[in-house]
Design an enzyme around this catalytic site. Structure first.
Site, mmCIF file in Angstrom:
data_model
loop_
_atom_site.group_PDB
_atom_site.id
_atom_site.type_symbol
_atom_site.label_atom_id
_atom_site.label_comp_id
_atom_site.label_asym_id
_atom_site.label_seq_id
_atom_site.Cartn_x
_atom_site.Cartn_y
_atom_site.Cartn_z
ATOM 1 N N LEU A 46 0.856 -1.179 0.000
ATOM 2 C CA LEU A 46 0.000 0.000 0.000
ATOM 3 C C LEU A 46 0.893 1.230 0.000
ATOM 4 O O LEU A 46 1.899 1.274 0.715
ATOM 5 C CB LEU A 46 -0.895 0.021 1.241
ATOM 6 C CG LEU A 46 -2.132 -0.879 1.256
ATOM 7 C CD1 LEU A 46 -2.795 -0.817 2.622
ATOM 8 C CD2 LEU A 46 -3.112 -0.488 0.168
ATOM 9 N N ASP A 47 0.533 2.234 -0.789
ATOM 10 C CA ASP A 47 1.291 3.486 -0.787
ATOM 11 C C ASP A 47 1.280 4.102 0.607
ATOM 12 O O ASP A 47 0.349 3.874 1.387
ATOM 13 C CB ASP A 47 0.676 4.485 -1.767
ATOM 14 C CG ASP A 47 0.788 4.010 -3.212
ATOM 15 O OD1 ASP A 47 1.685 3.212 -3.508
ATOM 16 O OD2 ASP A 47 -0.038 4.446 -4.037
ATOM 17 N N PRO A 48 2.302 4.907 0.953
ATOM 18 C CA PRO A 48 2.300 5.567 2.264
ATOM 19 C C PRO A 48 1.024 6.349 2.547
ATOM 20 O O PRO A 48 0.533 6.365 3.681
ATOM 21 C CB PRO A 48 3.523 6.488 2.185
ATOM 22 C CG PRO A 48 4.459 5.769 1.258
ATOM 23 C CD PRO A 48 3.564 5.137 0.219
ATOM 24 N N MET A 49 0.461 7.006 1.528
ATOM 25 C CA MET A 49 -0.767 7.770 1.728
ATOM 26 C C MET A 49 -1.960 6.869 2.037
ATOM 27 O O MET A 49 -2.905 7.272 2.713
ATOM 28 C CB MET A 49 -1.067 8.590 0.473
ATOM 29 C CG MET A 49 -2.278 9.522 0.595
ATOM 30 S SD MET A 49 -2.829 10.184 -1.002
ATOM 31 C CE MET A 49 -3.778 8.794 -1.627
ATOM 32 N N ALA A 50 -1.928 5.642 1.543
ATOM 33 C CA ALA A 50 -3.076 4.740 1.642
ATOM 34 C C ALA A 50 -3.213 4.152 3.042
ATOM 35 O O ALA A 50 -2.246 4.027 3.789
ATOM 36 C CB ALA A 50 -2.945 3.621 0.618
#
Length: 305
Positions: A46-50
Site C-alpha cells: 500500500l502506498d504511504p498515503m493509503a
C-alpha cells in the site's frame, strides 16, 4: 558454527490496519518487532498515503503469501477532479489545473465510469514499484526520468460512486490484481475532460479477507502477549479457495519427505492444487501431476509449528 536466526518461530496471518503516512515495509517491521517474529512478509504494497487492510504473514505463512498477491481487491478512494499531479495522488506536485463546472454532472460521471468497468488496459504509473533494468520506476521518476511502459490488462469487476461533492466524489472499486487505482482515477478524469488525482485511498478487502478483523499497530501495542498472539489467523485461511485433501499418516510422511504418492482416487483434475491435511493439521500444498499421483508443491516445516 551456524548462526542462529534471531526471533521467535511465530506462524500465522495478521490483518493489519495500516495507518496513513507510513510505508508498507515500515508497518511490517513494526508488527514483526511486536511479535518478535523470526520471519515476516506482507502480501501487497500500500502506498504511504493509503490506509486499510495489509495482511502480514509470519513464519510458515509466508510460503503461501503469493495467493494473496494474486487475489482480487476492494478499495475506497476519493477522486478529486480538476487537478493532475505527477504521482496521481495528493502527495505529488500539481501538473495542471482545469476549470470545473458549477455543478458536477452525475450522469456524465456514471456514463464515463461504465467505460472503465470490465477488462481494461492500464499503463502502470511511473511512481510504482515495478522495475526497469533492476531499478524501481519510482526511483527513476524521482530523478526526472520517464520510461515507456507497456499497457497491462486488468479487470474492474464493479465500481460504485458515492459521496458527491463539487470537486469530486468517492468511489468503491472491486478489481483484479495489478490494478492501479491512481491510474484509474487519472483515466476517468481525462475521459471527463477535467483531469483528476486521488486524495484518499483505503483497501477494504483482499482475497478472502475483509476489514472486520483488521487491527491497528497502536491497538496491538496495548495488548499483552497472549491476546496479541490470539489475533493471528492460521496460514490455510489464505487458501480456502482451493479444495481440501486429507491423507493418512503414511501418505503424509512420504509427501513431507518430498516424495510423490499415488492415491486410490481423487476428485482433483490434472494440474489442480489442493490443501493437504493430516487429521485436522494443515501440511501445505500438493498438486495432482498424474493419474491419481499427488506431488508436494509447498509444504510447511512441521517442526516449527
Amino acid at each position: 558454527m551456524a548462526r542462529r536466526r534471531k526471533g521467535l518461530p511465530i506462524n500465522g496471518v495478521l490483518l493489519l490496519d495500516k495507518a496513513a503516512g507510513m510505508s508498507s515495509n515500515h508497518a511490517l517491521q513494526r508488527a514483526r518487532r511486536l511479535y518478535q517474529a523470526r520471519k515476516a512478509g506482507h502480501t501487497g504494497t500500500l502506498d504511504p498515503m493509503a490506509t486499510g487492510l495489509l495482511p502480514v504473514c509470519f513464519g510458515e505463512a509466508t510460503k503461501f503469501s503469493a495467493h494473496l498477491l494474486d487475489a482480487d481487491k476492494v478499495y475506497r478512494t476519493r477522486v478529486k477532479l480538476g487537478e493532475t499531479t505527477d504521482t496521481g495522488d495528493a502527495e505529488g506536485e500539481i501538473l495542471q489545473r482545469r476549470a470545473l463546472p458549477d455543478a458536477l454532472d452525475r450522469g456524465a460521471v456514471e456514463s464515463v465510469l461504465e467505460r472503465f468497468r470490465g477488462e481494461i488496459d492500464q499503463v502502470p504509473p511511473m511512481y510504482s514499484a515495478l522495475k526497469h533494468q533492476g531499478r524501481k520506476l519510482y526511483e527513476l521518476a524521482r530523478e526526472g526520468k520517464t520510461i515507456a511502459r507497456a499497457p497491462r490488462r486488468v479487470t474492474v469487476y464493479d465500481m460504485r460512486p458515492f459521496g458527491w461533492a463539487d470537486d469530486g466524489f468517492w468511489l468503491e472499486v472491486r478489481c483484479s490484481k495489478g490494478t492501479y487505482i491512481r491510474t484509474l482515477a487519472e483515466d476517468i478524469g481525462e475521459a471527463l475532460g477535467v483531469g483528476a488525482h486521488i486524495n484518499a485511498l483505503e483497501r477494504l478487502e483482499t482475497g478472502p479477507f475483509d476489514s472486520a478483523r483488521r487491527i491497528s499497530l497502536e491497538t496491538l501495542e496495548q495488548m499483552d502477549e497472549p491476546t496479541r498472539l490470539a489475533q493471528l489467523l492460521p496460514a490455510d485461511v489464505m487458501l480456502e479457495h482451493l479444495p481440501k485433501l486429507g491423507v493418512s499418516d503414511a501418505v503424509a510422511t512420504r509427501l513431507l519427505h518430498g516424495q510423490p504418492v499415488t492415491v486410490p482416487e481423487t476428485a482433483l483434475e490434472a494440474g489442480a492444487q489442493a490443501r493437504l491435511y493430516r487429521d485436522q493439521s494443515f501440511l501445505g500444498l500438493v498438486e495432482l501431476t498424474g493419474q491419481c499421483e499427488i506431488t508436494p508443491r509447498r509444504l510447511i516445516d512441521t517442526a516449527s509449528i
